[in-house]
Enzyme design. Sequence first.
Site, PDB file in Angstrom:
ATOM      1  N   GLU A 217      10.147   2.037  10.185  1.00 29.47           N
ATOM      2  CA  GLU A 217      11.149   3.065   9.866  1.00 29.47           C
ATOM      3  C   GLU A 217      10.447   4.397  10.038  1.00 29.47           C
ATOM      4  O   GLU A 217       9.592   4.752   9.230  1.00 29.47           O
ATOM      5  CB  GLU A 217      11.619   2.938   8.407  1.00 29.47           C
ATOM      6  CG  GLU A 217      12.413   1.705   8.096  1.00 29.47           C
ATOM      7  CD  GLU A 217      13.779   1.710   8.746  1.00 29.47           C
ATOM      8  OE1 GLU A 217      14.264   2.803   9.134  1.00 29.47           O
ATOM      9  OE2 GLU A 217      14.353   0.633   8.898  1.00 29.47           O
TER      10      GLU A 217
ATOM     11  N   CYS B   2      14.015  11.363   6.029  1.00 29.13           N
ATOM     12  CA  CYS B   2      13.892  11.039   7.455  1.00 29.13           C
ATOM     13  C   CYS B   2      15.245  11.050   8.151  1.00 29.13           C
ATOM     14  O   CYS B   2      15.329  11.348   9.329  1.00 29.13           O
ATOM     15  CB  CYS B   2      13.186   9.704   7.644  1.00 29.13           C
ATOM     16  SG  CYS B   2      13.768   8.438   6.532  1.00 29.13           S
TER      17      CYS B   2
ATOM     18  N   LYS C 120       0.889  -1.173   0.000  1.00 27.60           N
ATOM     19  CA  LYS C 120       0.000   0.000   0.000  1.00 27.60           C
ATOM     20  C   LYS C 120       0.923   1.218   0.000  1.00 27.60           C
ATOM     21  O   LYS C 120       1.455   1.607   1.031  1.00 27.60           O
ATOM     22  CB  LYS C 120      -0.880  -0.028   1.264  1.00 27.60           C
ATOM     23  CG  LYS C 120      -2.207   0.723   1.150  1.00 27.60           C
ATOM     24  CD  LYS C 120      -2.090   2.172   0.770  1.00 27.60           C
ATOM     25  CE  LYS C 120      -1.695   3.062   1.923  1.00 27.60           C
ATOM     26  NZ  LYS C 120      -1.513   4.473   1.481  1.00 27.60           N
TER      27      LYS C 120
ATOM     28  N   GLU D  52      10.362  16.673  14.115  1.00 28.69           N
ATOM     29  CA  GLU D  52      10.710  16.488  12.710  1.00 28.69           C
ATOM     30  C   GLU D  52       9.866  17.438  11.874  1.00 28.69           C
ATOM     31  O   GLU D  52       8.639  17.394  11.924  1.00 28.69           O
ATOM     32  CB  GLU D  52      10.439  15.037  12.301  1.00 28.69           C
ATOM     33  CG  GLU D  52      10.845  14.760  10.881  1.00 28.69           C
ATOM     34  CD  GLU D  52      10.691  13.292  10.505  1.00 28.69           C
ATOM     35  OE1 GLU D  52       9.593  12.745  10.660  1.00 28.69           O
ATOM     36  OE2 GLU D  52      11.689  12.704  10.051  1.00 28.69           O
TER      37      GLU D  52
HETATM   38  P1  NAD Z   1       2.157   9.003   7.255  1.00 24.99           P
HETATM   39  O1  NAD Z   1       2.871   8.272   8.296  1.00 24.99           O
HETATM   40  O2  NAD Z   1       0.787   9.494   7.531  1.00 24.99           O
HETATM   41  O3  NAD Z   1       2.041   8.093   5.929  1.00 24.99           O
HETATM   42  C1  NAD Z   1       2.926   7.032   5.598  1.00 24.99           C
HETATM   43  C2  NAD Z   1       2.116   5.868   5.042  1.00 24.99           C
HETATM   44  O4  NAD Z   1       1.227   5.376   6.047  1.00 24.99           O
HETATM   45  C3  NAD Z   1       1.250   6.232   3.843  1.00 24.99           C
HETATM   46  O5  NAD Z   1       1.217   5.151   2.935  1.00 24.99           O
HETATM   47  C4  NAD Z   1      -0.125   6.389   4.477  1.00 24.99           C
HETATM   48  O6  NAD Z   1      -1.165   6.166   3.588  1.00 24.99           O
HETATM   49  C5  NAD Z   1      -0.093   5.316   5.540  1.00 24.99           C
HETATM   50  N1  NAD Z   1      -1.045   5.510   6.638  1.00 24.99           N
HETATM   51  C6  NAD Z   1      -1.509   6.669   7.154  1.00 24.99           C
HETATM   52  N2  NAD Z   1      -2.398   6.426   8.146  1.00 24.99           N
HETATM   53  C7  NAD Z   1      -2.481   5.072   8.276  1.00 24.99           C
HETATM   54  C8  NAD Z   1      -3.227   4.206   9.131  1.00 24.99           C
HETATM   55  N3  NAD Z   1      -4.060   4.675  10.043  1.00 24.99           N
HETATM   56  N4  NAD Z   1      -3.060   2.872   8.982  1.00 24.99           N
HETATM   57  C9  NAD Z   1      -2.219   2.386   8.072  1.00 24.99           C
HETATM   58  N5  NAD Z   1      -1.505   3.157   7.219  1.00 24.99           N
HETATM   59  C10 NAD Z   1      -1.630   4.494   7.323  1.00 24.99           C
HETATM   60  O7  NAD Z   1       3.066  10.175   6.783  1.00 24.99           O
HETATM   61  P2  NAD Z   1       2.607  11.483   5.959  1.00 24.99           P
HETATM   62  O8  NAD Z   1       1.274  11.983   6.356  1.00 24.99           O
HETATM   63  O9  NAD Z   1       2.777  11.158   4.552  1.00 24.99           O
HETATM   64  O10 NAD Z   1       3.682  12.494   6.476  1.00 24.99           O
HETATM   65  C11 NAD Z   1       3.521  13.102   7.758  1.00 24.99           C
HETATM   66  C12 NAD Z   1       4.845  13.239   8.449  1.00 24.99           C
HETATM   67  O11 NAD Z   1       5.464  11.956   8.600  1.00 24.99           O
HETATM   68  C13 NAD Z   1       5.874  14.021   7.677  1.00 24.99           C
HETATM   69  O12 NAD Z   1       5.750  15.363   7.824  1.00 24.99           O
HETATM   70  C14 NAD Z   1       7.146  13.487   8.264  1.00 24.99           C
HETATM   71  O13 NAD Z   1       7.457  14.133   9.449  1.00 24.99           O
HETATM   72  C15 NAD Z   1       6.859  12.065   8.542  1.00 24.99           C
HETATM   73  N6  NAD Z   1       7.384  11.152   7.499  1.00 24.99           N
HETATM   74  C16 NAD Z   1       8.471  10.418   7.776  1.00 24.99           C
HETATM   75  C17 NAD Z   1       8.961   9.565   6.832  1.00 24.99           C
HETATM   76  C18 NAD Z   1      10.156   8.723   7.071  1.00 24.99           C
HETATM   77  O14 NAD Z   1      10.707   8.158   6.144  1.00 24.99           O
HETATM   78  N7  NAD Z   1      10.593   8.587   8.294  1.00 24.99           N
HETATM   79  C19 NAD Z   1       8.369   9.484   5.583  1.00 24.99           C
HETATM   80  C20 NAD Z   1       7.235  10.249   5.328  1.00 24.99           C
HETATM   81  C21 NAD Z   1       6.753  11.055   6.310  1.00 24.99           C
END
Ligand code: NAD
Length: 462
Positions: free
Chosen positions: A245, A279, A170, A369
């Site tokens: 991660e 990240c 996903k 972050e």
């Molecule tokens: P997020 O954690 O919301 O999304 C990452 C993934 O998780 C996406 O595929 C999303 O659809 C999925 N997801 C979201 N809610 C979920 C749930 N309830 N159950 C299962 N899957 C779910 O991240 P974001 O909204 O894209 O970004 C928000 C913040 O996260 C960013 O500002 C940043 O600080 C951080 N981030 C970190 C990384 C990293 O590599 N460490 C990557 C992206 C974002």
Amino acid sequence: MKAHDGMYIDGAWRPAAGQDVIEVVNPADEQVIGTVPAGTAADVDTAVRAARAALPGWTATPPAERAARLTALRDVLDARRDEIAETVTAELGAPLKFSQAVHAAVPIAVAGSYAELAGTYAFEEKVGNSTVYQEPIGVVGAITPWNYPLHQIVAKAAPALAAGCAIVLKPAENTPLVAQLFAEAVHEAGLPAGVFNLVTGLGPVAGQALAEHPGVDLVSFTGSTAVGRHIASIAGAAVKKVALELGGKSANVILPDADLAKAVNVGVANVMSNSGQTCSAWTRMLVHRDRYDEAVELAAQAAAKYGERIGPVVSARQQERVLGYIGKGVAEGARLVAGSAEPPRETGYFVSPTVFAEVTPDMTIAQEEIFGPVLSVLRYEDEEDALRIANGTVYGLAGAVWAGDEARAVAFARRMDTGQVDINGGRFNPLAPFGGYKQSGVGRELGAHGLAEYLQTKSLQF
Ligand code: NAD
């Protein structure tokens, strides 16, 4: 590339169960460039069933044959590298050169590394009167973010496939097109039907359904700490394995005898690349008080040079979030020496490369972050103070140490509570284990350590 209006499940593109779609927006010009289906629990269920059905056959496939399929996959990705770069540029907004050098090249290298590891890894060993087998964990539910969209897919799919697992992916809702391209590549590489499946959709709907599905043995997640915590609780309740991660707030520690100009320039480049959406970015620069003013000056100059070259951040929401943090930095008393809390352009989700001086360890911009092109420069008194500041966040993903004397840098790095440290600008190594201490995550990706995440151990006694 043209968006598919179905899901890649069981070796073919199939219509989604529902009618809803997700619009994919180019963050550089705010234009809709395509739509993909918004998958539901029903699509996830179909995909997990396909993966379960394909699992025994793939698990029984000899490692050498799995290696051959992964080599084919690497070769397809390599042949389509320009298309990969163009797709990531269109949906993430990264400048094309960066997409070519990083977003396309790194996943090709990682796929190649697992093609090799699949053929050479010791899946079996003798321990006294036992034979110990490393067996695939089963069906993997992979949930990935948008910031390095193909890398994060390949860093899960390639080791899972090398290990003999089947997978349901996903991907992030912002960057589903390169995920569809990856599914096409899997197909072209001749992987058996059902071994890799793709369900596009929203996190709280399709992502949640995947994490909760009883047919998933391991949930491998990359993204925010908040969602990671939620997924870990779902997996914990089901006694399901989980790999996370998560975020970071990594320290770039410049010891007093370091080459300051080099350390600052590389440090600024590290934060600004990918518009700060990394990240492992070294978002806190720690400088000795005697060289602090000089470092701030150098950092401001370096950031100003990025003005025109930097791409947008991924979305309006992310732009608002990053600008909010910049405003908060000013409000809490940090000094803005480059950049601004105002968007630099009318169109596109741009944020100016931003540097804060006079940042103290307790400020929000030194703890949270931001995930945008924002660097905080902090002052330290001595090495012990630097170590306290470096280790003084909930995160521990990456970091850097610069010193005239390499042994001194290594001694400092060994005391940092973090998973990866670059010494005097050491190069990225796609075989080195990557992952977090503390709240930056659970488990490791890349190389042999990344492969081990997808294996479980069985011993037979004779
Ligand atoms: P997020 O954690 O919301 O999304 C990452 C993934 O998780 C996406 O595929 C999303 O659809 C999925 N997801 C979201 N809610 C979920 C749930 N309830 N159950 C299962 N899957 C779910 O991240 P974001 O909204 O894209 O970004 C928000 C913040 O996260 C960013 O500002 C940043 O600080 C951080 N981030 C970190 C990384 C990293 O590599 N460490 C990557 C992206 C974002």
